[in-house]
Design an enzyme around this catalytic site. Structure first.
Site, PDB file in Angstrom:
ATOM      1  N   GLY A   1       0.789  -1.210   0.000  1.00 64.10           N
ATOM      2  CA  GLY A   1       0.000   0.000   0.000  1.00 64.10           C
ATOM      3  C   GLY A   1       0.825   1.266   0.000  1.00 64.10           C
ATOM      4  O   GLY A   1       0.308   2.331  -0.255  1.00 64.10           O
TER       5      GLY A   1
ATOM      6  N   GLU B   1      18.024   5.312  -8.131  1.00 64.34           N
ATOM      7  CA  GLU B   1      18.532   5.241  -6.750  1.00 64.34           C
ATOM      8  C   GLU B   1      19.921   5.851  -6.656  1.00 64.34           C
ATOM      9  O   GLU B   1      20.228   6.641  -5.761  1.00 64.34           O
ATOM     10  CB  GLU B   1      18.605   3.778  -6.288  1.00 64.34           C
ATOM     11  CG  GLU B   1      17.358   3.240  -5.654  1.00 64.34           C
ATOM     12  CD  GLU B   1      17.564   1.821  -5.147  1.00 64.34           C
ATOM     13  OE1 GLU B   1      18.709   1.371  -5.053  1.00 64.34           O
ATOM     14  OE2 GLU B   1      16.564   1.159  -4.850  1.00 64.34           O
TER      15      GLU B   1
END
Length: 991
Positions: free
Chosen positions: A60, A94
């Protein structure tokens, strides 16, 4: 506008750790998640390093946003460049973010080049070139993104990192973890305050003076009286700005540490070690330390905090001038002496002032009510208490803690007592808290204030316990009353509280020290002992005397009037002269280098708990029988003139007896062999010991050390089972044989018999030592045979046994031979690899399989350079076309050797890699040789594939280490000569 609190009110202002994670791991999951990076993550976590790895994201969440936050909240980023790293757009994003945080937040970035060439990453060649070319085609409309990725790869590849192409991964990971651990430890924030009150404004003022980022070197002083919070402010500033410097050091308690012998040298060593991050140099003298600091730190941008300085000389030896440090460095000095800062010509001085009424009330309320404001009915009482404390933070904390939980009536009585004390004398204000303690707790407080500030909690607890106090409860109550603090294992006390306690004792007899309960001040100790002015009042003496009082000449009456003396601790003074009396009330006698030749004949201390006269001139303890029913610790270490240990039957509760390096000791009384409470018996280095108990039954013994008792020929007969013993050392003794009763030492785990040159045999009863894990038999030149050993041996060394002929039964058993290969009678040169391989049938479960390896090799005569040899075992999965190295080891030797080893083929981690389905595998064994100048004759090299029939019977050999580092079931490394080569090999064959 001052600070503080040890325990004050909460604030959103961050003065502690600004990072959520210590390490962020960036890696290509498909390449290394289930192997190298997974192992690295586990190793970092086992070391207590907080690590972020992206497989822990909750469902989520926005994954990308979570990763970005994790990168920002990490102290260090480790980028694992693997073969397919550049294929991942996620990984490249990243990396770009990580390097951005490096610039904006001074975060540390360390690359790992896992089986890739750093130049391929730097120049985008090979798989990296292919990946970036594909990205350029995909993002032809946003080519700047790819250019940024290329720049990020080049920048990261130029950083200091760790390359790994091949070798022992576990060792490589261990090296990385050790280095990262050091970086994390170095950057660990200092503990400041749980609830800071008024601290933020103090930090801002000091940082304004510091002008961090500006050119040049700047020194700033933090000045104020004791208890104002100077150290707290300095710690908070350190946490806020330390990451902006090449190196940093918070040098605490300069005043106190400078007072000890060699204290300044130790401070210089600590300063160098902290700033150079573990690369501190050994400082031989103060002047040498000055030169090292100037030389090693002259070009570094450093942050140095010198806490609690009280002498200009301390600054001259630690931070004399701005030219000692590189441009941009900042030096902070905390002191009570403003003139010291003026004389040192610091650039700015920040004066710490008392708290204003609002902040003082808030700080007091947190300590008295655990809220920021007084509750209804206590507002007026609280304001009275704050008024009497005069805004001193330490006094507010102590007084608030004292009144916490009391009724309004009790508050009124306490505040009335405050009115009778002068607010100008902080000691008297603090004494009110002391007066509220129970009598026994007062005694604990005074002992800590006078003697034990800075000492280990366990030591203080032990010494006060034997003095009929209850230190466990007493110390806890003092912590609760904010009269002391516990830092790790040490007891700390603020200087004002320490001075208050000493003043209380001084007031017992202002003009006659001999009538006080405690003596610690050097001049007082000296005068009382040399002028015979001691009295029954004295309970404790601690001797810490600098020159000119460090030599004390005693006389027969020095202790004669001290009938209630409970402990005497000498911390370095030199005594001379004779005395014939020691108090029989003594509980703790700690007197290294004592001048006594023997204990006084009238010394009968029934409550004596510890007798420590190490390095003393004592030649004998006493004549005949003496009873010390409460004595638990006796330490005569390095008493070089002690000749005999008398009858100790009268000491039934003795726990530890230390006689190490008593080089004149000849005889130990038989009673020592039957002390039921004895746990530790140490006689290492008693080179003239001849007479030792012939029988022994020590029910509680855990450690016995007779190492290097060169003349000891007999070890006792063991009477009854000894279940608690864990460690026994008989190295270097003249013992010829061990009695069969050694099998009664059923608890022993480590047995050392190396250099027992006269030992010819081991009793077969050694098999009864079912807990034995370590057995060392180095240089037992007359030992001919090793009997069957117990099943849990993990470490067996028997090299340089000139008479060794073999094993009666080698401890590898209950195995079934499945396949084997051998190699022998060949001549190997440096760099040679003797290699052979064979197939592992598909029906064999690797989890139960292993290799039994044997090698006999002979060095060329006159070979003077040590050979290094080792073995590499790998298994190839034919179906998956993958090769995996299971275990390797290496040894160094200068003599002919037999080497035997068992290596398990599969642990839990390897099982996940190779799979559990039945399939054929190919096993390859490589025996390699390095170094040396002459060839070596490989007489026999044999490998057998075996399976364990009974796993319970085979658990003994697991090597100590992490699970993925488990190497051998058992390893034997011993010297042989060519005449016994065939026999030794035969012994292995029959085993």
């Amino acid at each position: 506008m001052a600070c503080l609190a040890n325990q004050a009110a909460s604030s959103s202002f961050s003065i502690s750790n600004p990072y959520t994670y210590d390490v962020f791991l960036s890696f290509r999951g498909e390449d290394t998640r289930d192997n190298f990076t997974g192992h690295l993550n586990s190793a970092l976590c086992q070391k207590g390093i907080s690590t972020y790895i992206d497989d822990g994201i909750r469902r989520g969440e926005n994954i990308s946003a979570s990763l970005l936050r994790a990168i920002e909240d990490s102290r260090i980023s480790i980028v694992v460049f693997s073969e397919n790293y550049a294929e991942s757009e996620w990984c490249l994003d990243e990396l770009e973010k990580i390097l951005g945080c490096k610039k904006s937040k001074q975060q540390m970035v360390r690359p790992i080049f896992y089986k890739v060439d750093p130049s391929d990453v730097r120049n985008q060649r090979g798989s990296y070139g292919e990946a970036l070319a594909q990205h350029e085609r995909k993002f032809k409309d946003d080519i700047e993104k790819v250019y940024r990725w290329r720049e990020a790869l080049s920048e990261a590849a130029n950083l200091s990192g760790w390359p790994f192409l091949d070798g022992h991964e576990s060792q490589f990971i261990h090296m990385i973890v050790d280095e990262i651990s050091g970086e994390v430890l170095h950057q660990t924030c200092l503990d400041v305050a749980t609830y800071p009150v008024g601290l933020e404004s103090c930090i801002q003022e000091v940082e304004k003076f510091l002008d961090v980022g500006g050119e040049g070197v700047r020194m700033v002083g933090i000045w104020g009286t004791g208890g104002m919070g100077k150290t707290t402010i300095a710690k908070a500033v350190y946490n806020s700005i330390a990451s902006k410097f090449d190196g940093s050091c918070f040098l605490a308690n300069v005043r106190e540490n400078s007072m000890t012998c060699g204290g300044v040298v130790q401070l210089q060593e600590t300063l160098l070690a902290e700033i150079l991050r573990g690369k501190g140099l050994k400082v031989s003298s103060v002047d040498r330390g000055v030169e090292l600091i100037k030389k090693r730190l002259g070009n570094k941008k450093v942050l140095l905090i010198l806490d609690d300085v009280d002498q200009l000389e301390q600054l001259n030896k630690l931070a004399r001038g701005s030219d000692w440090f590189g441009s941009g460095s900042r030096i902070i000095i905390t002191t009570r002496d403003k003139h010291l800062l003026t004389a040192h010509q610091v650039h700015f001085v920040y004066e710490v002032k008392v708290l204003d009424d609002q902040k003082a009330l808030k700080l007091f309320s947190w300590n008295a009510f655990k809220t920021s404001q007084p509750p209804n009915g206590y507002e007026k009482l609280a304001r009275h208490a704050v008024h009497y404390a005069q805004g001193l933070p330490l006094a507010l904390i102590v007084l608030g803690s004292h009144l916490c939980g009391r009724s309004a009536d009790q508050w009124l009585g306490t505040i009335d007592s405050y009115k009778r004390a002068s607010n100008k004398q902080i000691h008297e204000v603090l004494k009110i808290s002391y007066s509220g303690l129970e009598d026994l707790v007062k005694e604990v407080f005074l002992d800590i204030a006078c003697f034990f500030k800075g000492y280990d909690v366990a030591y203080v607890t032990e010494i006060l316990q034997c003095c009929d106090l209850n230190p466990t409860i007493g110390i806890q109550l003092l912590v609760e009353k904010a009269l002391i603090t516990i830092d790790g294992t040490r007891i700390l006390m603020h200087d004002l509280l320490e001075e208050m306690g000493k003043e209380i004792v001084r007031q017992e007899s202002p003009n006659e020290p001999g009538k006080r309960s405690r003596l610690w001040f050097p001049e007082d100790v000296y005068s009382v002992l040399t002028e015979n002015t001691g009295t029954n009042t004295i309970k404790g003496i601690m001797v810490k005397v600098p020159k000119p009082y460090n030599h004390i000449c005693l006389n027969a009456k020095s202790f004669s009037k001290m009938k209630n003396l409970k402990f005497f601790v000498n911390c370095g003074a030199l005594f001379s002269g004779d005395f014939d009396y020691l108090c029989n009330e003594l509980r703790w006698l700690q007197w290294p280098k004592c001048s006594l030749r023997s204990l006084p004949s009238n010394f009968h201390p029934k409550k004596l708990y510890k007798l420590d006269t190490r390095r003393s001139c004592i030649t004998r303890l006493w004549e005949g029988f003496k009873a010390f029913p409460n004595l638990k610790h006796m330490n005569f270490q390095r008493c070089e003139f002690l000749e005999k240990i008398p009858d100790l039957t009268g000491i039934p509760n003795l726990v530890a007896l230390n006689l190490e390096y008593c080089t004149s000791l000849v005889e130990v009384h038989p009673s020592v062999g039957f002390l039921d409470k004895l746990v530790v018996l140490r006689l290492r280095g008693c080179s003239n010991l001849v007479i030792f108990p012939r029988r022994m039954r020590l029910k509680s013994l855990e450690v016995i050390d007779l190492g290097n008792c060169f003349r000891l020929e007999h070890f006792p007969v063991i009477v009854g089972m000894m279940e608690t013993i864990r460690y026994m050392n008989l190295e270097g003794t003249a013992i010829k044989e061990l009695h069969s009763s050694i099998g009664h030492l059923i608890g022993v785990e480590e047995l050392y018999l190396s250099n027992c040159e006269y030992l010819t045999t081991l009793p077969s009863s050694i098999y009864e030592l079912q807990n034995l894990k370590v057995l060392e038999l180095r240089c037992c030149k007359k030992l001919q045979e090793i009997p069957e050993l117990p099943p849990h041996i993990r470490w067996l060394i028997a090299n340089d046994g000139e008479s060794f002929e073999g094993f009666s039964k080698f401890p590898i058993y209950k195995i079934q031979t499945l396949n084997q290969a051998s190699y022998g009678e060949d001549c190997a040169y440096p760099g040679n690899i003797c290699e052979y391989s064979f197939e592992i049938p598909a029906t064999v479960q690797l989890q139960k399989g292993g290799l039994a390896l044997c090698a006999v090799f002979e060095l060329t005569p006159h070979e003077s350079i040590a050979w290094r040899f080792g073995v590499t075992v790998s298994v190839r999965n034919a179906c998956a076309n993958r090769n995996y190295e299971f275990s390797s080891c290496s040894r160094e030797t200068t003599s002919t050797h037999l080497w035997i080893k068992h290596i398990p083929l599969c642990t839990g981690i390897e099982a996940r890699i190779l799979g559990t389905q039945a399939r054929p595998h190919t096993c390859r064994v490589q025996l390699y040789f390095k170094r040396g100048t002459q060839p070596v004759w490989l007489r026999i090299c044999n490998a057998r594939l075996v399976i364990v029939c009974g796993q319970d019977d085979f658990d003994y050999g697991m090597a100590v280490g992490d699970n993925y580092q488990q190497e051998q079931k058992t390893s034997l490394f011993m010297k042989i000569d060519s005449r016994t080569s065939s026999r030794s090999h035969s012994s292995h064959e029959t085993g």
